[in-house]
Motif scaffolding. Sequence first.
Motif, short mmCIF file in Angstrom:
data_model
loop_
_atom_site.label_atom_id
_atom_site.label_comp_id
_atom_site.label_asym_id
_atom_site.label_seq_id
_atom_site.Cartn_x
_atom_site.Cartn_y
_atom_site.Cartn_z
N ASP A 175 -1.91 -4.72 4.84
CA ASP A 175 -1.99 -3.28 5.06
C ASP A 175 -1.04 -2.91 6.19
O ASP A 175 -1.46 -2.59 7.30
N GLY A 178 -1.42 0.52 7.68
CA GLY A 178 -2.58 0.62 8.55
C GLY A 178 -2.31 0.03 9.92
O GLY A 178 -2.72 0.57 10.95
N ILE A 194 -8.04 -4.65 3.05
CA ILE A 194 -6.90 -3.79 2.76
C ILE A 194 -7.02 -2.47 3.49
O ILE A 194 -6.05 -1.94 4.01
N SER A 195 -8.22 -1.90 3.53
CA SER A 195 -8.40 -0.65 4.27
C SER A 195 -8.66 -0.98 5.72
O SER A 195 -9.36 -1.93 6.04
#
Length: 746
Positions: A175, A178, A194-195
């Motif tokens: 990510d 992010g 992933i988040s």
Amino acid sequence: MARRLAGFLVLLLVVSICEAAFLFQPISDSHRSAALELFTPDHGSFKRQEAYENEVFGGISFDIIDLNSLEETYEALRTFQILGIEKKPDLTATACRSISETVGSSSSTAKDLFYALKANSIAECKIDKKASKGIISRLNAAVSGASSLLDFYYSVGGLVLIKDQSSEADIHLADAEGVFRSVKIYLGRLRPTISVELVVDVAFSQSDGRWRYSSNNPESSAFAAGIALETLAGIVSLASSEIDQSLISTLKNDIIKLFDSIEKYDDGALYFDDKLVDGHEYQGPLSTTSSVLRGLTAFAAVTAENLNLPGDKMLGLAKFFLGICVPGDAKDFFNQIDSLACLESNRQGFSLGNLNFTLPCRVSIPLILSFPSTVLSLTRKDSLKVGVSTVLGSEVPSLTVKLVGAFSSGSRDASLVESQELNFDKTSGLHILNDLPKSIDVGSYTFVFEVVLHEPEHEEVYFMGSQTKVPISVTGLIKVENSEIAVLDSDLGSIESQKKLDLAGKNAISLSANHLQKLRLSFQLTTPHGRSFKPHQAFLKLRHESKVEHIFVVGNSGKQFEIVLNFLGLVEKFFYLSGKYDMELTIGDAAMENSLLVAIGHIELDLPEAPEKAPRPPPQPVDPYSRYGPKAEITHIFRAPEKRPPQELSLAFLGLTILPLLGFLIGLLRLGVNLKNFPTKPVPATFAVLFHVGIGAVLLLYVFFWVKLDLFQTLKLLGFLGVFLVFVGHRILSHLAAASAKLKSA
């Protein structure tokens, strides 16, 4: 902290010295020699000089410290690589051993791995696949657990390095966007999903373009901004997909804001600096500017957007690093060389010969004008030579150097020359103006140069600035003509006596005057082109025979220099001292190749008697050599020597002292002394010989005591000889006693 402040003070001193010239030279052999001196290998590690504050003596001193860490090893290897030093110490084996130990140790931090990989990028040591996978896993974990800017910097930077060094490793951040937001917008905890959940809304970046190290430190700095830019550039390069362009645009605006706070010297050099709030984190202008430049060029290399930074900003930064000359500290030296290399990083990916640009240039490469000499001689008919190169001295594309103006120093008049091109010499690589214009005479000037690139494509890559002003000094032989000295009548101004002078040769003028007369000295100074010349110094010195001196400034009107001394008004200044005055003329100037310090002769002055309250001559300074020089040798005589007897009486007494010795020898002969009992066996015979030699040595020592030695020296030697005689005498006498006992028993 004391050492950092001391290094900062030394840096400021060096910068202030180099600024005075307003001239900037590219990297030269002096930097290569300094690199070998500053980075000295010792048993596989480096030693470098570091400035520190001497608290005892209150000054700046230099210490030699050991460099065992991979950080300093990388700095040394990187410096040698940039400067192209061929005869550098071979430390590959030692560096590889340290790198292997670091990457293989489970206790190595992200910082240790970062500098190990940095050093390996130059040493090119082999790291096996298993170790590489372990490094990637540990650095990914470090990214996930990062809580400060430096945590992100070391972990992300390490991943970028391992990706560049391992062709088989497919390294991407799961990510990346992010992580980018975490560094750019918030200080947050990343989770290995992933988040990315952002849990702390504290901004890293500030409104003025500066950054903070962590949420615990409220102070922002430009040094941290450079680290952040380099970190974000690494995140972009590790992204598996394109980063949101709004984030890139926001960061681009932050860079522009950061450059709005840049500071400037009078010579056009630009630099970044932070307020000294925390001495532990304060880095100084050199380290701060170097950090910003590394981050800027790293980010420009990975983004598709043009940063729109003016070329004069890059040129100002180049002037700052070149204006430091050669730093005396290894860390500062590395920052200087590495930063200058960053300014040339855009050369990668360009084919200047065929103009095949594979990458867009987003940061201009500054070009530097250099001059083999800024002092030109009209006598030698020197040519004006100009070199154009990058900051590291690399070659540049085809261009033209023009002399567009020349102005006298301190003058606002029109240019003395018309615009003209300098001829390019392929052999030397210099642009040359063989003949100076006739309007350029002896003196100090400001020449204005302009560089024009031949190809329009190169204007997007290189930046020189609109015009460059350079101080140039022109020297030559000054003609001294119509030199004469005269004694004038004070009332009528008529000439009582007048003599010609040869200021270029020897003079022995003899004049006489009284207090009612005047002395006039005059001469003319002209340049090689026949113009008037006004030197910095033109003095007439009169020195009385009592060593009292009087100095007068010789004024001028155009070419004519003249001074008139009215002795009637100078009697008090001369302290009413009559007598002989030696005359000496001084004419000097930096542009004058034949400056003069010539003795003219002397004048005999007849001044009135001094009144009762007249000022007295000042006491003359004592000659320092007579006060502090070597003194005459002092010979101490405690008392007069005693009266000695006649020589004949002394010789007679000597004969009387020898008579007992003669009697002793005669007695031996009468007694029938022989050597029948002298030992025949080798060992006893040796001790017997040594015993007699020792006795002879004692007798000889008495002779030396009488001739040369003192009592203490004699007793010292006699002690050694006595021990020797006791030893060998005991051995030989023991042998004789044993032999006698055997003979009696038989």
